[in-house]
Design a protein around this motif. Structure first.
Motif, short mmCIF file in Angstrom:
data_model
loop_
_atom_site.label_atom_id
_atom_site.label_comp_id
_atom_site.label_asym_id
_atom_site.label_seq_id
_atom_site.Cartn_x
_atom_site.Cartn_y
_atom_site.Cartn_z
N PHE A 285 46.01 -72.85 -44.32
CA PHE A 285 46.27 -74.38 -43.68
C PHE A 285 47.45 -74.15 -42.79
N LEU A 286 47.75 -73.43 -43.23
CA LEU A 286 49.11 -73.00 -42.52
C LEU A 286 49.08 -72.47 -41.24
N ARG A 287 48.17 -71.53 -41.05
CA ARG A 287 47.49 -70.47 -39.87
C ARG A 287 46.72 -71.54 -38.83
N ALA A 288 45.90 -72.13 -39.36
CA ALA A 288 44.98 -73.45 -39.04
C ALA A 288 46.24 -74.09 -37.74
N ASN A 289 47.57 -74.58 -38.91
CA ASN A 289 48.38 -75.32 -37.44
C ASN A 289 49.79 -74.28 -37.03
N GLY A 290 49.25 -73.57 -36.81
CA GLY A 290 50.05 -72.38 -36.13
C GLY A 290 51.38 -72.17 -36.89
N MET A 291 51.83 -72.05 -38.18
CA MET A 291 52.54 -71.90 -38.87
C MET A 291 52.34 -70.00 -39.72
N ALA A 292 53.91 -69.64 -39.30
CA ALA A 292 53.69 -68.61 -40.72
C ALA A 292 53.81 -69.07 -42.09
N PRO A 293 53.35 -67.99 -42.18
CA PRO A 293 53.71 -67.63 -44.49
C PRO A 293 55.01 -67.52 -44.81
N ALA A 294 55.45 -66.64 -43.88
CA ALA A 294 57.16 -66.34 -44.29
C ALA A 294 57.69 -67.58 -45.25
N PRO A 295 57.67 -69.18 -44.81
CA PRO A 295 58.73 -70.20 -45.41
C PRO A 295 57.47 -69.88 -46.74
N LEU A 296 56.81 -69.53 -47.49
CA LEU A 296 55.71 -69.53 -48.43
C LEU A 296 56.45 -68.74 -49.15
N ILE A 297 56.29 -67.65 -48.14
CA ILE A 297 56.29 -66.41 -49.20
C ILE A 297 57.80 -66.10 -49.98
N GLY A 298 58.75 -66.72 -48.51
CA GLY A 298 60.31 -67.12 -48.76
C GLY A 298 60.23 -67.93 -50.75
N LEU A 299 59.55 -69.51 -50.44
CA LEU A 299 59.50 -69.89 -51.80
C LEU A 299 59.60 -68.99 -53.23
N PHE A 300 58.02 -67.69 -52.77
CA PHE A 300 57.95 -67.86 -53.83
C PHE A 300 58.62 -66.59 -55.03
N GLN A 301 59.70 -66.31 -53.82
CA GLN A 301 60.51 -65.01 -54.07
C GLN A 301 61.49 -66.06 -54.63
N GLU A 302 62.02 -66.87 -53.91
CA GLU A 302 63.59 -68.13 -54.73
C GLU A 302 62.95 -68.12 -56.20
N LEU A 303 61.81 -68.77 -56.70
CA LEU A 303 61.94 -68.73 -57.57
C LEU A 303 61.01 -68.20 -58.92
N GLU A 304 61.23 -66.65 -58.27
CA GLU A 304 61.32 -65.57 -59.14
C GLU A 304 62.40 -65.54 -59.66
N LYS A 305 63.47 -65.49 -58.30
CA LYS A 305 65.01 -65.64 -58.43
C LYS A 305 65.47 -66.10 -59.55
N LEU A 306 64.81 -67.29 -59.31
CA LEU A 306 65.21 -68.63 -60.17
C LEU A 306 64.20 -68.33 -61.29
N GLU A 307 63.60 -67.41 -61.87
CA GLU A 307 63.06 -67.87 -63.21
C GLU A 307 63.30 -66.41 -64.25
N GLY A 308 63.97 -65.27 -62.79
CA GLY A 308 64.42 -64.44 -63.96
C GLY A 308 64.46 -63.51 -64.84
N LYS A 309 65.15 -63.36 -66.19
CA LYS A 309 64.55 -62.26 -67.03
C LYS A 309 64.12 -63.97 -67.79
N ASP A 310 64.27 -64.80 -67.35
CA ASP A 310 63.41 -65.92 -68.53
C ASP A 310 61.79 -65.59 -68.11
N ARG A 311 61.62 -65.58 -67.68
CA ARG A 311 59.93 -64.66 -67.53
C ARG A 311 59.36 -64.85 -69.13
N ARG A 312 57.86 -66.42 -69.17
CA ARG A 312 57.33 -65.93 -70.71
C ARG A 312 56.18 -64.26 -70.28
#
Length: 72
Positions: free
Chosen positions: A25-52
């Protein structure tokens, strides 16, 4: 138990498919995937050691999701 584990794997596959759709969808609309990747990375930081326990999760690990997507 085998049925539960099989269902969890299926659910994770569906999430990967959703990530692939988001990327397309991002590519079809001429957008880079970097924001989606950044979202996952930020969520991973927030999740931290609490990962089940990962094998019981209905979603792929956030780190895996961000690494699967190309950083174009």
């Amino acid at each position: 138990m085998p049925v539960l584990l099989s269902a969890l794997s299926y659910s994770r596959d569906m999430e990967r498919e959703a990530d692939d759709f988001a990327l397309a969808f991002l590519r079809a609309n001429g957008m880079a995937p970097a924001p989606l990747i950044g979202l996952f990375q930020e969520l991973e930081k927030l999740e931290g050691k609490d990962r089940r326990t990962g094998f019981l999760s209905t979603h792929p690990a956030l780190g895996e999701r961000s690494r699967r997507l190309p950083a174009e």
